[in-house]
Structures are given as structure tokens and as C-alpha cells.
Scaffold this active site. Structure first.
Site, PDB file in Angstrom:
ATOM      1  N   GLU A  14       0.840  -1.170   0.000  1.00 54.20           N
ATOM      2  CA  GLU A  14       0.000   0.000   0.000  1.00 54.20           C
ATOM      3  C   GLU A  14       0.884   1.231   0.000  1.00 54.20           C
ATOM      4  OE1 GLU A  14      -1.391   2.663   1.088  1.00 54.20           O
ATOM      5  OE2 GLU A  14      -2.509   2.110  -0.717  1.00 54.20           O
ATOM      6  N   CYS A  62     -10.012   1.879   1.142  1.00 56.94           N
ATOM      7  CA  CYS A  62      -8.954   0.868   1.212  1.00 56.94           C
ATOM      8  C   CYS A  62      -9.450  -0.493   0.751  1.00 56.94           C
ATOM      9  CB  CYS A  62      -8.450   0.755   2.647  1.00 56.94           C
ATOM     10  SG  CYS A  62      -7.032  -0.327   2.776  1.00 56.94           S
ATOM     11  N   CYS A  65      -7.848  -3.116   4.446  1.00 53.92           N
ATOM     12  CA  CYS A  65      -8.770  -3.207   5.590  1.00 53.92           C
ATOM     13  C   CYS A  65     -10.171  -2.936   5.018  1.00 53.92           C
ATOM     14  CB  CYS A  65      -8.402  -2.233   6.688  1.00 53.92           C
ATOM     15  SG  CYS A  65      -8.525  -0.506   6.253  1.00 53.92           S
ATOM     16  N   HIS A  69     -14.027   0.609   7.191  1.00 54.24           N
ATOM     17  CA  HIS A  69     -14.612   1.941   7.010  1.00 54.24           C
ATOM     18  C   HIS A  69     -16.125   1.845   6.854  1.00 54.24           C
ATOM     19  CE1 HIS A  69     -10.945   4.256   6.975  1.00 54.24           C
ATOM     20  NE2 HIS A  69     -10.396   3.316   6.240  1.00 54.24           N
ATOM     21  N   ARG A 484      -5.106  -2.038  11.935  1.00 57.65           N
ATOM     22  CA  ARG A 484      -3.967  -1.163  12.237  1.00 57.65           C
ATOM     23  C   ARG A 484      -4.227  -0.211  13.397  1.00 57.65           C
ATOM     24  NH1 ARG A 484      -4.724  -2.975   7.983  1.00 57.65           N
ATOM     25  NH2 ARG A 484      -3.150  -3.894   6.650  1.00 57.65           N
ATOM     26  N   SER A 507      -3.551   4.600  10.503  1.00 60.51           N
ATOM     27  CA  SER A 507      -2.230   4.934   9.953  1.00 60.51           C
ATOM     28  C   SER A 507      -1.984   6.439   9.972  1.00 60.51           C
ATOM     29  CB  SER A 507      -2.051   4.371   8.542  1.00 60.51           C
ATOM     30  OG  SER A 507      -2.046   2.966   8.584  1.00 60.51           O
ATOM     31  N   CYS A 551      -0.717   1.760   6.104  1.00 64.38           N
ATOM     32  CA  CYS A 551      -1.653   1.799   4.975  1.00 64.38           C
ATOM     33  C   CYS A 551      -1.939   3.269   4.676  1.00 64.38           C
ATOM     34  CB  CYS A 551      -2.944   1.068   5.270  1.00 64.38           C
ATOM     35  SG  CYS A 551      -4.059   1.249   3.860  1.00 64.38           S
ATOM     36  N   CYS A 554      -5.538   4.492   3.466  1.00 67.92           N
ATOM     37  CA  CYS A 554      -6.364   4.846   4.619  1.00 67.92           C
ATOM     38  C   CYS A 554      -5.915   6.179   5.210  1.00 67.92           C
ATOM     39  CB  CYS A 554      -6.239   3.778   5.702  1.00 67.92           C
ATOM     40  SG  CYS A 554      -7.318   2.381   5.470  1.00 67.92           S
TER      41      CYS A 554
HETATM   42 NI1  NFC Z   1      -6.030   0.532   4.609  1.00 76.55          NI
HETATM   43 FE1  NFC Z   1      -6.901   0.837   7.405  1.00 76.55          FE
HETATM   44  C1  NFC Z   1      -8.237   1.725   8.322  1.00 76.55           C
HETATM   45  C2  NFC Z   1      -5.552   1.805   8.148  1.00 76.55           C
HETATM   46  O1  NFC Z   1      -8.837   2.212   9.160  1.00 76.55           O
HETATM   47  N1  NFC Z   1      -4.718   2.368   8.608  1.00 76.55           N
HETATM   48  O2  NFC Z   1      -6.446  -1.130   9.482  1.00 76.55           O
HETATM   49  C3  NFC Z   1      -6.818  -0.401   8.764  1.00 76.55           C
HETATM   50  O3  NFC Z   1      -5.863  -0.080   6.183  1.00 76.55           O
HETATM   51  O4  NFC Z   1      -5.231  -1.048   6.191  1.00 76.55           O
END
Ligand code: NFC
Length: 557
Positions: A14, A62, A65, A69, A484, A507, A551, A554
């Protein structure tokens, strides 16, 4: 003379994260700067839209993940409109969330992070018989015969001889920082390939409840899947048994492959205790057993730790304007009231304004603005979010399952709890948590079956579907603990439309640039003080940054 090195892009999947690091004369990192190099504007795109559609837009932030969202978004709109969802919807969402975290952590360990510790090319020198002996000594996993490892090694030799390393291309193979013997490298490469195949099985649970993956379907007021044991187009006995089989296989894979590999690999690196960073940890909590507002029932507890002090867990309230804020003193945005003013997301603004150098350029001007990520803070403190934060908060609160698993991993590695404050601690926390969420999958499967057995098939509450039933103006907050870390969505609805929508992402917390007071973010802090053996191959920077599982899609959304 001190040098500056740039790693761009740094994530394995990513992409758009850039790290600039200043090294001193002994090649130790003195300062690090974390920059998100792209922005898409989802918060702006959402303005003026129907709040019931927000999940479908935000979910596209994303593809990694991929569900979180949507989950935070439907929770946010339901909070604003005062909607209670049926028990089945809560259980299915929890099951999908546990599935997401489990699959995501497995992919992280093998495909996004392991190659920072595992030298693929060294596996060519392994003795397959010896690899088999080691594999059988650490696990009952059946794929462990000398012939199995020999065949795999022949395939690898074929890749290398043809010059086509494919997914293994561009590693720093042969770097002196790699410490595993060839046989353990060969075992890890075998499991890399097995995990690549297996992770797609886990996520089939999303396709059963949400129609597809990535981006399964959600619904404000519940879930869009019908339950009917007697229909072949709904959640029925056949699909429930398929889910059960996936959960059985997932728990076996975690117990017999992931955890033994984690312990075996970490055992060779336990002296490498760099990368601890801030020592401040935040979790909103997740996995509600009743409602989201009832924090006491969250299986992942809510709280904050400051300065590594595990004796005090601070209360967290993301609705409180004095707690969660974002500012843009070092980000390519402007705020009407001044870029260094922290705004609570219900008062948030997203006005992009790129002021960085014109490409191509060598370095960012890190004294000024240098990232597309905003700077989130909790009570003005930079915070680390994610598995290590959650595990430490649960550990400090005495969660029995986390205490047991942390105890098991620490005792096998023969290290104390202080070892958790490190890059390896972050990596171990992900494995510990993955074992736990695989258990949650079974827990929610059992809950779902028990609830269906009572004759309750409801998955949707339609009471507030009609906008005529909504107040003229309202605000909502939705949260989840994504793989994350802590994810929050804040909405302001007016005249049936989205007036403002703000998203503060895991992130973004971890990869944030400096704040107006000069406090550095979690990545920047974790990198400081790390020795780099070869500045042309900064493996140590990859290790620590990858341990957060960045990521950026995100983070900058
Ligand atoms: Ni894309 Fe995400 C969203 C992030 O909230 N950072 O874990 C989650 O991504 O991987």
C-alpha cells in the site's frame, strides 16, 4: 559527515509512504520524517450525499482493511439517527470484523513483514531434511516432510536461475542483518506461500454475509443478508457449516503455523530491541457484546497509556472536543482559524493546499509542511495505535486471554514484558491478537447459531430508513478498532444530507508528521536511535515501519 537517506515508497502493498532519515556519523538515525505522498479527498466527495450511502464511499478508501470503514460509517450514521440494530446484525458485524482482523494480521506477518527478517535466497542453501526436523520440532503442522521442503526448494531454485524472483524480487538478500539459518528461512518461505493461498479462504466469510470481498455490502440499520435456515438463497445451514469449517481451519493455521513461526523467527532476533517509539498507546475498543455505547462490554477494552506506564489506564472519549483533535501545521492543508489549531473532527476541515517542492526533488522541506497526512493528537499527545496498543491496554487491564497468550509468547522467547516496547513487540502483539480474533470468530459464530435457534431471523431495523423520520440536524460518531488501530468517523447531517464528514484513521495516528509543538509522530519516534548497518540497504527502517503495517490509502484518504 551526517547523511540523509530516503525510502520511497516503503510499504509492500500500500504504496505512497516516504521516509526521510538523518543519520549521524555512526549511521544511527537522529531524526526521521514520515510523509504521505498522495491525497484523494473522500471527505470532500461525501459532502451533500445521502448519509445512508456514506459506507459505500468510505469503504473504498482501502482494499486491504476492506470492511472497517463501512463498519465505522454505518455505526456513525446509526449513532446520529438513533438507530438500534438487531442482535443478528451486531453478531454478524462482529464476526466479519474478527474475520477481517485475523486475515489481515496473517497477511501482514507473512506477506508484508516477514521478508524483513527472512532471507529468501538463503533458503536455497538449506538442507531439506534438517528443515523437516526443525519444522516437526516446533509444530504438528502436517506439511513438513523432507520431500515437501525439497520440492519447494527446487521451485525456488527454478525462480532464481531464471532470474524471475517474482514476488521475492528487490529484497536486500544477503544483508548482514538477516540472522535465520537457511533451514528456518526455507520453512518461512514455505509458509509464506501456504499463507498466501490460505488467506483467501478466511475471507470467504465476508462473501457469505456481505456478497463479496473486497468491499462487502453493509446497510445502515443492520446487515443486508437474510437469515432463513430453509432457503438456499439466504444464510442457511449449508452456509453456516461452511463458515464453521473456515473457522476450524483458521484456528488450526494460526496455532500450528503462524504462532510457532512467530516464536521461532523472533527467537533469532530477540537482541534486536529497537523501534519502541513513543510509549503512548490509544485504543477506542471494539467487539461490543451489547451496544457500542456500553464500553464495559467491549471485548477489546478502551483506554490510553502514557509514557509506558501500565499502572494507569486513562479514560478515552473520542466525542470530547478536548481529547481527539487534528491539526495541519506540517500537512498540506489549510484551516480557517490557523493551521496549528487542533480541531475536533465534528469541527474538522479538509482544504488541500500543496506547498511542497515540485517533482523531481531530492528532499522534502521538513521544517515546513511535508505530508498529506493530518496530525491527530489525544489530549495533545502523539499516540501509537494498533495491536501493540490494544494488547498492552488489555494486558494492563488484566484480560485473562491476553495475559495467557502474552505470557506464553514471552516465556517461549525467554524475555520480559519490557521487550514488548519494540519493533518485535509490535510484531508479536499482532500474532497474539490474531490468535485472539480467531477465537472471536468462533465466539460470534456460536452466538449467531444460538440466536437463530431462538427463532430470531431479523437482520435489519427499518424504523429510521425514511428520511422523513430524521431530525433536521444531527451529529454522530462511529468507531472500530481496525487491524492497524483506532478508526473514527464523525458525521454532521443537515436537511437529510451530509454536511461534514471527518475520518481519523489508524495509519494517520501512527504516520503523522510533527505537530505545532514539534512533537514527532509514532513512526518518526520509533525510528529514532536505530543503527543502520548499510545506508544503501536500510533494512532496519523497513523492519520498524513495516511493523506498524502502514496503509497510506487509509491514512490520507
Ligand atoms: Ni487501509 Fe486501514 C483503516 C488503516 O482504518 N490504517 O487497518 C486499517 O488499512 O489497512
Amino acid at each position: 559527515m551526517a547523511k540523509k537517506i530516503v525510502v520511497d515508497p516503503i510499504p509492500r502493498i500500500e504504496g505512497h509512504l516516504r521516509i526521510e532519515a538523518k543519520l549521524n556519523e555512526s549511521n544511527v538515525i537522529e531524526e526521521a520524517y514520515s510523509s504521505g505522498t498522495m491525497w484523494r479527498g473522500i471527505e470532500v466527495i461525501l459532502k451533500g450525499r445521502d448519509p445512508r450511502d456514506a459506507w459505500a464511499f468510505t469503504e473504498r478508501i482501502c482494499g486491504v482493511c476492506t470492511t472497517v470503514h463501512a463498519l465505522a460509517s454505518v455505526r456513525c450514521v446509526e449513532d446520529a439517527l438513533g438507530i438500534d440494530i438487531p442482535a443478528n446484525a451486531r453478531i454478524i458485524r462482529n464476526l466479519m470484523n474478527a474475520t477481517q482482523v485475523t486475515q489481515d494480521h496473517l497477511v501482514h506477518f507473512y506477506h508484508l513483514h516477514a521478508l524483513d527478517w527472512v532471507d529468501v535466497v538463503s533458503a536455497l542453501k538449506a538442507d531439506p531434511k534438517q528443515a523437516s526436523v526443525i519444522a516437526q520440532s516446533i509444530s504438528a503442522w502436517p506439511k513438513s516432510s523432507p520431500g515437501y521442503f525439497k520440492d519447494l526448494q527446487q521451485r525456488l531454485i527454478g525462480f532464481v536461475d531464471s532470474g524471475q524472483l517474482g514476488i521475492f524480487a528487490n529484497g536486500y538478500w544477503g544483508h548482514p542483518g538477516y540472522k535465520l539459518p537457511p533451514e528456518v528461512n526455507l520453512i518461512a518461505v514455505a509458509h509464506y506461500l501456504e499463507a498466501l493461498d490460505f488467506q483467501k479462504e478466511i475471507i470467504k466469510i465476508h462473501t457469505i454475509f456481505g456478497g463479496k470481498n473486497p468491499h462487502p455490502n453493509y446497510l445502515v440499520g443492520g446487515m443486508a443478508c437474510a437469515i432463513d435456515p430453509n432457503s438456499d438463497t439466504a444464510i442457511n445451514i449449508e452456509r453456516l457449516s461452511m463458515i464453521k469449517k473456515i473457522i476450524d481451519d483458521t484456528q488450526t493455521f494460526i496455532d500450528q503455523v503462524y504462532i510457532p513461526d512467530l516464536i521461532a523467527i523472533a527467537g533469532y532476533y530477540k537482541g534486536w530491541l529497537h523501534g519502541g517509539g513513543l510509549g503512548n498507546y490509544l485504543s477506542y475498543g471494539d467487539f461490543p457484546e451489547t451496544t457500542l455505547a456500553d464500553f464495559k462490554t467491549l471485548l477489546w477494552p478502551r483506554g490510553a497509556i502514557l509514557g509506558k506506564d501500565l499502572t494507569t489506564i486513562h479514560d478515552v472519549d473520542p466525542r470530547d472536543a478536548a481529547q481527539v483533535t487534528e491539526e495541519v501545521s506540517h500537512s498540506w492543508y489549510t484551516y480557517k482559524g490557523g493551521d496549528g489549531k487542533g480541531l475536533h473532527p465534528w469541527k474538522g476541515e479538509t482544504t488541500p493546499n500543496y506547498t511542497g517542492p515540485k517533482p523531481p526533488f531530492q528532499y522534502l522541506d521538513t521544517d515546513k509542511k511535508y505530508s498529506w497526512l493530518k496530525t491527530p493528537r489525544w489530549k495533545n499527545n502523539p499516540m501509537e495505535v494498533g495491536p501493540l496498543a490494544r494488547v498492552l491496554i488489555a494486558y494492563a487491564k488484566g484480560d485473562p486471554m491476553i495475559k495467557d497468550t502474552v505470557g506464553l509468547v514471552l516465556s517461549k522467547l525467554e524475555v520480559g514484558p519490557e521487550a514488548l516496547f519494540s519493533t518485535l513487540g509490535r510484531t508479536a502483539a499482532r500474532g497474539i491478537e490474531c490468535k485472539q480474533t480467531a477465537g472471536f470468530m468462533r465466539h460470534y459464530y456460536d452466538q449467531l447459531v444460538a440466536n437463530i435457534k431462538t427463532g430470531d431471523y431479523r437482520t435489519f431495523n427499518s424504523e429510521r430508513w425514511d428520511p422523513d423520520s430524521w431530525p433536521k440536524e444531527c451529529k454522530g460518531f462511529g468507531y472500530t478498532e481496525a487491524p492497524r488501530g483506532s478508526l473514527g468517523h464523525w458525521i454532521h447531517i443537515e436537511d437529510e444530507k451530509i454536511k461534514e464528514y471527518q475520518i481519523v484513521v489508524p495509519s494517520t495516528w501512527n504516520a503523522s508528521p510533527r505537530d505545532v509543538n514539534g512533537n514527532i509522530g509514532a513512526y518518526e519516534s520509533a525510528l529514532k536511535g536505530t543503527p543502520v548497518a548499510n545506508p544503501d540497504q536500510p533494512l532496519e527502517i523497513l523492519r520498524t515501519v513495516h511493523s506498524f503495517d502502514p496503509c497510506l490509502a487509509c491514512a490520507s484518504h
